[in-house]
Design a protein around this motif. Structure first.
Motif, PDB file in Angstrom:
ATOM      1  N   ALA A 210     -12.314  26.388  17.413  1.00 46.55           N
ATOM      2  CA  ALA A 210     -13.565  26.033  16.755  1.00 46.55           C
ATOM      3  C   ALA A 210     -14.121  24.736  17.344  1.00 46.55           C
ATOM      4  O   ALA A 210     -15.183  24.709  17.949  1.00 46.55           O
ATOM      5  CB  ALA A 210     -13.352  25.901  15.252  1.00 46.55           C
ATOM      6  N   ILE A 211     -13.354  23.646  17.201  1.00 40.70           N
ATOM      7  CA  ILE A 211     -13.836  22.346  17.678  1.00 40.70           C
ATOM      8  C   ILE A 211     -13.882  22.309  19.197  1.00 40.70           C
ATOM      9  O   ILE A 211     -14.903  21.955  19.800  1.00 40.70           O
ATOM     10  CB  ILE A 211     -12.949  21.215  17.127  1.00 40.70           C
ATOM     11  N   THR A 212     -12.779  22.674  19.851  1.00 40.89           N
ATOM     12  CA  THR A 212     -12.763  22.611  21.314  1.00 40.89           C
ATOM     13  C   THR A 212     -13.643  23.677  21.948  1.00 40.89           C
ATOM     14  O   THR A 212     -14.006  23.571  23.122  1.00 40.89           O
ATOM     15  CB  THR A 212     -11.325  22.744  21.846  1.00 40.89           C
ATOM     16  N   ALA A 213     -14.017  24.700  21.175  1.00 38.65           N
ATOM     17  CA  ALA A 213     -14.933  25.708  21.709  1.00 38.65           C
ATOM     18  C   ALA A 213     -16.280  25.085  22.053  1.00 38.65           C
ATOM     19  O   ALA A 213     -16.955  25.515  22.991  1.00 38.65           O
ATOM     20  CB  ALA A 213     -15.125  26.832  20.692  1.00 38.65           C
ATOM     21  N   ALA A 214     -16.675  24.060  21.302  1.00 42.72           N
ATOM     22  CA  ALA A 214     -17.943  23.391  21.580  1.00 42.72           C
ATOM     23  C   ALA A 214     -17.915  22.666  22.916  1.00 42.72           C
ATOM     24  O   ALA A 214     -18.963  22.453  23.538  1.00 42.72           O
ATOM     25  CB  ALA A 214     -18.263  22.398  20.457  1.00 42.72           C
ATOM     26  N   MET A 215     -16.719  22.293  23.380  1.00 44.25           N
ATOM     27  CA  MET A 215     -16.608  21.591  24.655  1.00 44.25           C
ATOM     28  C   MET A 215     -16.822  22.541  25.820  1.00 44.25           C
ATOM     29  O   MET A 215     -17.528  22.228  26.779  1.00 44.25           O
ATOM     30  CB  MET A 215     -15.247  20.911  24.753  1.00 44.25           C
ATOM     31  N   THR A 216     -16.224  23.712  25.769  1.00 43.14           N
ATOM     32  CA  THR A 216     -16.340  24.652  26.886  1.00 43.14           C
ATOM     33  C   THR A 216     -17.646  25.450  26.852  1.00 43.14           C
ATOM     34  O   THR A 216     -18.098  25.938  27.887  1.00 43.14           O
ATOM     35  CB  THR A 216     -15.156  25.636  26.890  1.00 43.14           C
ATOM     36  N   ALA A 217     -18.222  25.607  25.656  1.00 40.32           N
ATOM     37  CA  ALA A 217     -19.455  26.394  25.547  1.00 40.32           C
ATOM     38  C   ALA A 217     -20.708  25.540  25.597  1.00 40.32           C
ATOM     39  O   ALA A 217     -21.799  26.056  25.819  1.00 40.32           O
ATOM     40  CB  ALA A 217     -19.451  27.204  24.248  1.00 40.32           C
TER      41      ALA A 217
ATOM     42  N   GLY B 181     -21.431  22.059  31.901  1.00 38.50           N
ATOM     43  CA  GLY B 181     -22.292  22.323  33.048  1.00 38.50           C
ATOM     44  C   GLY B 181     -23.651  22.836  32.645  1.00 38.50           C
ATOM     45  O   GLY B 181     -23.794  23.482  31.598  1.00 38.50           O
ATOM     46  N   PRO B 182     -24.668  22.571  33.437  1.00 42.45           N
ATOM     47  CA  PRO B 182     -26.026  23.029  33.113  1.00 42.45           C
ATOM     48  C   PRO B 182     -26.209  24.537  33.277  1.00 42.45           C
ATOM     49  O   PRO B 182     -27.116  25.113  32.675  1.00 42.45           O
ATOM     50  CB  PRO B 182     -26.895  22.252  34.115  1.00 42.45           C
ATOM     51  N   GLU B 183     -25.350  25.167  34.069  1.00 44.90           N
ATOM     52  CA  GLU B 183     -25.468  26.602  34.297  1.00 44.90           C
ATOM     53  C   GLU B 183     -24.611  27.363  33.288  1.00 44.90           C
ATOM     54  O   GLU B 183     -23.382  27.394  33.398  1.00 44.90           O
ATOM     55  CB  GLU B 183     -25.035  26.945  35.727  1.00 44.90           C
ATOM     56  N   ARG B 184     -25.265  27.990  32.310  1.00 37.97           N
ATOM     57  CA  ARG B 184     -24.534  28.664  31.240  1.00 37.97           C
ATOM     58  C   ARG B 184     -23.632  29.765  31.768  1.00 37.97           C
ATOM     59  O   ARG B 184     -22.546  29.994  31.232  1.00 37.97           O
ATOM     60  CB  ARG B 184     -25.519  29.261  30.222  1.00 37.97           C
ATOM     61  N   GLU B 185     -24.075  30.445  32.811  1.00 33.62           N
ATOM     62  CA  GLU B 185     -23.302  31.569  33.326  1.00 33.62           C
ATOM     63  C   GLU B 185     -22.004  31.118  34.003  1.00 33.62           C
ATOM     64  O   GLU B 185     -21.151  31.956  34.311  1.00 33.62           O
ATOM     65  CB  GLU B 185     -24.143  32.388  34.308  1.00 33.62           C
ATOM     66  N   ARG B 186     -21.824  29.808  34.223  1.00 31.53           N
ATOM     67  CA  ARG B 186     -20.606  29.322  34.860  1.00 31.53           C
ATOM     68  C   ARG B 186     -19.680  28.581  33.886  1.00 31.53           C
ATOM     69  O   ARG B 186     -18.630  28.089  34.290  1.00 31.53           O
ATOM     70  CB  ARG B 186     -20.947  28.396  36.030  1.00 31.53           C
ATOM     71  N   ARG B 187     -20.056  28.509  32.633  1.00 31.56           N
ATOM     72  CA  ARG B 187     -19.235  27.756  31.675  1.00 31.56           C
ATOM     73  C   ARG B 187     -17.918  28.456  31.372  1.00 31.56           C
ATOM     74  O   ARG B 187     -16.996  27.835  30.844  1.00 31.56           O
ATOM     75  CB  ARG B 187     -20.031  27.507  30.383  1.00 31.56           C
ATOM     76  N   TRP B 188     -17.829  29.731  31.685  1.00 33.69           N
ATOM     77  CA  TRP B 188     -16.557  30.429  31.471  1.00 33.69           C
ATOM     78  C   TRP B 188     -15.443  29.796  32.299  1.00 33.69           C
ATOM     79  O   TRP B 188     -14.256  29.904  31.949  1.00 33.69           O
ATOM     80  CB  TRP B 188     -16.694  31.913  31.807  1.00 33.69           C
TER      81      TRP B 188
ATOM     82  N   PRO C  18     -15.388  30.288  12.083  1.00 39.07           N
ATOM     83  CA  PRO C  18     -16.134  29.154  12.667  1.00 39.07           C
ATOM     84  C   PRO C  18     -16.189  29.217  14.190  1.00 39.07           C
ATOM     85  O   PRO C  18     -17.184  28.785  14.786  1.00 39.07           O
ATOM     86  CB  PRO C  18     -15.339  27.926  12.197  1.00 39.07           C
ATOM     87  N   GLY C  19     -15.138  29.737  14.820  1.00 33.14           N
ATOM     88  CA  GLY C  19     -15.153  29.852  16.272  1.00 33.14           C
ATOM     89  C   GLY C  19     -16.278  30.740  16.765  1.00 33.14           C
ATOM     90  O   GLY C  19     -16.957  30.429  17.753  1.00 33.14           O
ATOM     91  N   VAL C  20     -16.496  31.851  16.073  1.00 28.90           N
ATOM     92  CA  VAL C  20     -17.604  32.741  16.420  1.00 28.90           C
ATOM     93  C   VAL C  20     -18.939  32.029  16.222  1.00 28.90           C
ATOM     94  O   VAL C  20     -19.859  32.141  17.042  1.00 28.90           O
ATOM     95  CB  VAL C  20     -17.544  34.026  15.571  1.00 28.90           C
ATOM     96  N   ALA C  21     -19.047  31.273  15.123  1.00 28.72           N
ATOM     97  CA  ALA C  21     -20.294  30.569  14.824  1.00 28.72           C
ATOM     98  C   ALA C  21     -20.601  29.498  15.873  1.00 28.72           C
ATOM     99  O   ALA C  21     -21.756  29.323  16.274  1.00 28.72           O
ATOM    100  CB  ALA C  21     -20.220  29.942  13.435  1.00 28.72           C
ATOM    101  N   VAL C  22     -19.575  28.766  16.309  1.00 27.46           N
ATOM    102  CA  VAL C  22     -19.774  27.739  17.326  1.00 27.46           C
ATOM    103  C   VAL C  22     -20.271  28.365  18.620  1.00 27.46           C
ATOM    104  O   VAL C  22     -21.215  27.876  19.257  1.00 27.46           O
ATOM    105  CB  VAL C  22     -18.466  26.953  17.571  1.00 27.46           C
ATOM    106  N   MET C  23     -19.637  29.453  19.027  1.00 26.05           N
ATOM    107  CA  MET C  23     -20.068  30.137  20.248  1.00 26.05           C
ATOM    108  C   MET C  23     -21.512  30.636  20.114  1.00 26.05           C
ATOM    109  O   MET C  23     -22.309  30.525  21.053  1.00 26.05           O
ATOM    110  CB  MET C  23     -19.124  31.293  20.547  1.00 26.05           C
ATOM    111  N   ALA C  24     -21.845  31.178  18.952  1.00 26.31           N
ATOM    112  CA  ALA C  24     -23.199  31.693  18.734  1.00 26.31           C
ATOM    113  C   ALA C  24     -24.232  30.571  18.804  1.00 26.31           C
ATOM    114  O   ALA C  24     -25.367  30.789  19.255  1.00 26.31           O
ATOM    115  CB  ALA C  24     -23.282  32.410  17.391  1.00 26.31           C
TER     116      ALA C  24
END
Length: 406
Positions: free
Chosen positions: A269-276, A281-288, A229-235
């Motif tokens: 899985a769940i918290t991955a949705a918060m950081t991704a 942030g609106p800038e995807r390249e800075r969400r890391w 599920p973690g991979v799926a959330v990130m995808a």
């Protein structure tokens, strides 16, 4: 500093706070159930905080992706319902090492991952739901036996569930700490345990009952309920997880952390949705940066994890178990949904759920393993029966009509 630059940092801090407070009581319950002393369980919590923090910091920096790690909450719940093995805590630690090695092997041997994927998903979900059920019943029992202590916790959870669902469990945990503090003050009890970070190392031993009854179910539930599920959330947010690097990092982290009491770390899985997600942030390249911040925040949280574990041990019976059960309600709902909504016969999932919820232990092996065995066997029988029926219907449809008797 602009708002867009503050957003990933703030989100990372919130991610760590929510992730820790939502399930650390479940981790302590699981470790103590398989033989850890209070000190060893506190050490396990400390180790899990540190290993997942280091993994997040390394992966997010290396790949500039919001890769978030977590301890295996479903795995901890599975441990809470596992049977004690003959080898005690050292055997459980040995099982944690085996789990880490299996995750590490998944990184280098894709066939192992495909083998796990062959376990029917409804069966895997049903096993998780079965081991979660007794834990989710705890708030009900505690509310009956200790209403004045547990009612404020449940009420806080219910109010926040309507107003701010993400904060429902952390708020219930905060109320639990208030209730425990008042109870300790009224009873004049002093905290009996370490308050500063303390590492308790245990030499692992290998016992076949622990490998079969703890390591294998822990590996399966960690892969099926966390890593996949973690991979799926990130995808879903447009990020591709470097699978081999993630499995290697979490596998090594699990092996290294096992002697200190850590059971397993994995992709969140769940918290991955918060950081991704957009809130980082609106800038995807800075969400890391959100995942990076969460990693550093977990290192800070680790400093206070031992003190929190000591407070949990001193709490009156039922209170902490109640908040742990509330924390797992959402996971139980998701597991039940995954178990019964898939197409096909439901008997395999139902049998798996019943066996897992029974808590039976045979030959020193807990119910989680036997639930998987029962579910896979019933699935094989039902699928063969269905295939045979389909073949018979097809033959009947294509065969010539019988001629009248002479």
């Amino acid at each position: 500093m602009s708002t867009s630059r503050r957003t990933p940092v703030t989100t990372g801090l919130v991610t760590a706070l929510v992730g820790f407070t939502s399930s650390f009581a479940v981790v302590l319950a699981g470790l103590r159930a398989v033989g850890a002393s209070d000190t060893e369980a506190a050490s396990g919590l400390l180790v899990l905080c540190v290993t997942q923090a280091v993994g997040m910091i390394v992966l997010s920096w290396r790949y500039r992706l919001p890769i978030t790690l977590a301890w295996s909450t479903p795995g901890a719940a599975m441990l809470a319902g596992a049977a004690a093995t003959d080898g005690g805590w050292p055997a459980a630690v040995g099982a944690f090492v085996v789990t880490g090695l299996l995750v590490l092997a998944t990184a280098g041997w894709p066939a192992l991952g495909r083998l796990v994927a062959r376990i029917p998903q409804p069966v895997a979900h049903a096993m998780l739901a079965g081991v979660l059920l007794p834990l989710c019943v705890a708030p009900v029992r505690a509310l009956v036996t200790s209403p004045w202590l547990v009612a404020p916790v449940v009420l806080t959870w219910l109010v926040l569930l309507r107003r701010a669902p993400r904060w429902a469990v952390p708020a219930a945990f905060a109320m639990t700490m208030v209730v425990v503090g008042i109870w300790l003050a009224r009873h004049g009890d002093a905290l009996d345990g370490p308050l500063l970070p303390h590492l308790a190392l245990t030499a692992p031993t290998l016992e076949w009952q622990a490998v079969v009854g703890i390591a294998l179910p822990l590996y399966v539930v960690t892969m099926a309920a966390q890593n996949v599920p973690g991979v799926a959330v990130m995808a879903s947010y447009g990020f591709t997880v470097p699978w081999r690097a993630a499995m290697a990092t979490t596998g090594i982290g699990t092996v290294v952390g096992a002697p200190g009491g850590g059971h397993a770390i994995n992709l969140a899985a769940i918290t991955a949705a918060m950081t991704a997600g957009p809130e980082a942030g609106p800038e995807r390249e800075r969400r890391w940066i959100a995942a990076q911040t969460a990693g550093w925040a977990y290192l800070v949280i680790a400093l206070g994890s031992t003190a929190l574990a000591t407070v949990v041990v001193a709490a009156p019976a039922g209170v902490v178990e109640a908040v742990a059960g509330l924390a797992l309600i959402g996971t139980l709902g998701a597991a039940l949904h995954g178990a019964v909504t898939a197409e096909g016969p439901r008997e395999p999932a139902v049998v798996t759920f019943v066996v897992a919820a029974s808590g039976v232990a045979v030959a020193g092996i807990g119910a989680a393993f036997w639930a998987l065995v029962a579910g896979v066997v019933v699935h094989a029988v039902v699928v063969r029966r269905a295939s045979g029926a389909d073949a018979a219907d097809e033959d009947a449809a294509t065969s010539p009509s019988p001629t009248p008797g002479r």
